[in-house]
Design a protein around this motif. Structure first.
Motif, PDB file in Angstrom:
ATOM      1  N   LYS A 106       0.577  -0.981  -0.383  1.00 27.71           N
ATOM      2  CA  LYS A 106       0.449  -0.200  -0.304  1.00 27.71           C
ATOM      3  C   LYS A 106       0.632   1.426  -0.111  1.00 27.71           C
ATOM      4  N   LEU A 107       1.619   1.026   0.667  1.00 23.22           N
ATOM      5  CA  LEU A 107       3.285   2.924   1.331  1.00 23.22           C
ATOM      6  C   LEU A 107       3.165   2.508  -1.248  1.00 23.22           C
ATOM      7  N   LYS A 108       3.969   1.026  -0.892  1.00 19.12           N
ATOM      8  CA  LYS A 108       4.200   1.325  -2.542  1.00 19.12           C
ATOM      9  C   LYS A 108       3.309   1.764  -3.531  1.00 19.12           C
ATOM     10  N   GLY A 109       2.244   2.026  -3.851  1.00 17.08           N
ATOM     11  CA  GLY A 109       1.447   2.435  -4.489  1.00 17.08           C
ATOM     12  C   GLY A 109       1.027   4.005  -4.438  1.00 17.08           C
ATOM     13  N   ALA A 110       0.912   4.136  -2.655  1.00 21.29           N
ATOM     14  CA  ALA A 110       1.213   5.540  -2.274  1.00 21.29           C
ATOM     15  C   ALA A 110       2.030   6.513  -2.482  1.00 21.29           C
ATOM     16  N   ASN A 111       3.158   6.178  -2.620  1.00 15.99           N
ATOM     17  CA  ASN A 111       4.590   6.811  -3.412  1.00 15.99           C
ATOM     18  C   ASN A 111       4.837   6.511  -4.969  1.00 15.99           C
ATOM     19  N   GLU A 112       3.862   5.709  -5.238  1.00 13.40           N
ATOM     20  CA  GLU A 112       4.464   5.798  -6.879  1.00 13.40           C
ATOM     21  C   GLU A 112       3.280   7.164  -6.450  1.00 13.40           C
TER      22      GLU A 112
END
Length: 434
Positions: free
Chosen positions: A302-308
């Motif tokens: 989820k954090l990776k998606g938010a960062n993207e």
């Protein structure tokens, strides 16, 4: 009085036969089934399961030939062993090929592997795999062709693993090299010892050599377990603890076959029960760790998606600034030249042109400063009808004075009849301006 020579001639080898076969059978079948289930029936784990099953069948058949007391049973089980041997060698090569390439082999290659098993299958089905059964010694004499063919397949398999392994090792990254080195070494070590002892046994008739060759199995299994758990060749995590627990239970339970003192048996039972309780507690602990790890992985995803999304928004912002700079420069230049003309000579035409340009500029600024539109992933179109002929004339007029200052002639000719279109006038103006 008839003597059961099967029992008389092999009784001294029963304990070593049980110990060298039963424990590896249990361990290798547990490995095959666990990796197959835990890796969600992947291609690599499916081939490994077939390999473990075929090898397990060979071990079961071999231990029966060493410990059974019935001549007919020994003869019946002895007959297909060479064929099964060839099958698990070829499955070992198939497994290594998929591990190295990370994809399935071609269909014609699968057909080729199947064809290699046909000579042994024919000899076995035809009942010719055993030429003579020596009842006094409870031993069978294998078909010479089948023995030689088996050794050829074994040698070819070893050569294949070595050549393919070296080529893949040179091309692979660090992680892949470790996989190839560990698994390749395990297969080469086991297959080579197995082949050499089989050859010695067939040439000398001293089949006891095969029993001692199986003591290389723990090392082979240890390397495979290490590759499964530490190198994740099946992408299975947290399996190491469970595998080690089951192996521990198997090793403790196997002592029942060799202990004859009642006191030792009681102590072994107590140890086995306590080990089972410990195993249940430890497995539950591992399962909880698995759940925690999955939650952490989900959060990381989820954090990776938010960062993207933030990265994409930042890129959109940069595009917006570049776009704003370009869109504001053109009308401001036009206004500048218009003011210069007013300074030199009052002109109604110039004033009207400046008013129209200013209106366009205000519309552009309103669009560009609407940050919420950027957050939505793009600007919203406002569709309305307007006269395209008049619209293009105004855009051309906006740049006419700029062109004249540079010694250029800019003109627009078209039908006088109005031409109405449905579009976003502000966005279409940006197209013509660009």
């Amino acid at each position: 009085m008839d003597i059961n020579t099967c029992l008389a001639t092999t009784s001294s080898y029963h304990k070593i036969a049980y110990y060298s076969h039963i424990i590896p059978i249990a361990i290798i079948l547990i490995l095959g089934i666990f990796t197959f289930v835990r890796s969600r029936r992947s291609l690599l784990s499916s081939i490994f399961l077939l390999f473990t099953i075929s090898f397990g069948l060979w071990l079961i058949g071999d231990v029966i030939t060493w410990t059974a007391q019935d001549y007919n049973l020994v003869s019946f089980v002895w007959a297909p062993l060479d064929y099964i041997n060839i099958v698990f060698f070829l499955l070992g090569a198939y497994f290594f090929a998929v591990l190295v390439t990370e994809k399935d082999i071609l269909n014609w290659q699968k057909v080729g592997l199947f064809i290699l098993t046909l000579p042994a299958l024919y000899v076995t089905i035809a009942g010719k795999s055993i030429t003579v059964f020596n009842q006094p010694w409870c031993e069978a004499f294998n078909n010479l062709f089948l023995t030689q063919y088996k050794l050829i397949i074994c040698a070819a398999t070893l050569l294949f693993i070595i050549i393919v392994g070296i080529k893949a090792y040179r091309r692979g990254d660090r992680a892949k090299r470790r996989q190839i080195a560990i698994v390749g070494s395990a297969l080469v070590l086991f297959f080579s010892v197995f082949s050499v002892t089989e050859y010695i046994a067939s040439q000398t008739g001293i089949y006891e050599v095969n029993l001692y060759s199986l003591f290389i199995l723990p090392l082979f299994l240890a390397l495979i377990i290490y590759a499964i758990t530490n190198l994740e060749i099946f992408r299975v995590r947290f399996l190491a603890t469970q595998i080690l627990i089951y192996i521990m239970l198997i090793l403790i339970g196997s002592q029942f076959f060799f202990l004859q003192n009642s006191t030792d048996q009681i102590l072994t039972v107590v140890t086995f029960v306590l080990s089972c309780i410990f195993a249940v507690l430890l497995i539950r602990s591992v399962q909880q760790e698995i759940r925690n790890h999955r939650q952490i992985e989900d959060l990381a995803t989820k954090l990776k998606g938010a960062n993207e999304r933030l990265t994409a928004l930042d890129a959109t912002k940069n595009e917006f600034l570049s776009f704003a700079t370009h869109q504001l420069r053109s009308p401001l230049t036009s206004v500048k030249w218009g003011l210069s003309s007013l300074k030199e000579k009052y002109s109604v035409e110039t004033t009207n042109h400046l008013l129209a340009t200013t209106d366009d500029l205000i519309g552009t600024v309103n669009d560009l400063l609407d940050i919420s539109k950027i957050e939505q992933g793009g600007l919203v179109m406002k569709m309305e009808e307007f006269d395209l002929h008049d619209f293009v004339g105004r855009v051309v007029e906006e740049f006419r004075m700029t062109a004249e200052k540079k010694g250029l002639r800019l003109a627009f000719t078209g039908d006088i009849v109005p031409c109405f279109v449905s579009a976003d006038e502000n966005k279409l103006r940006q197209v013509f301006v660009n």
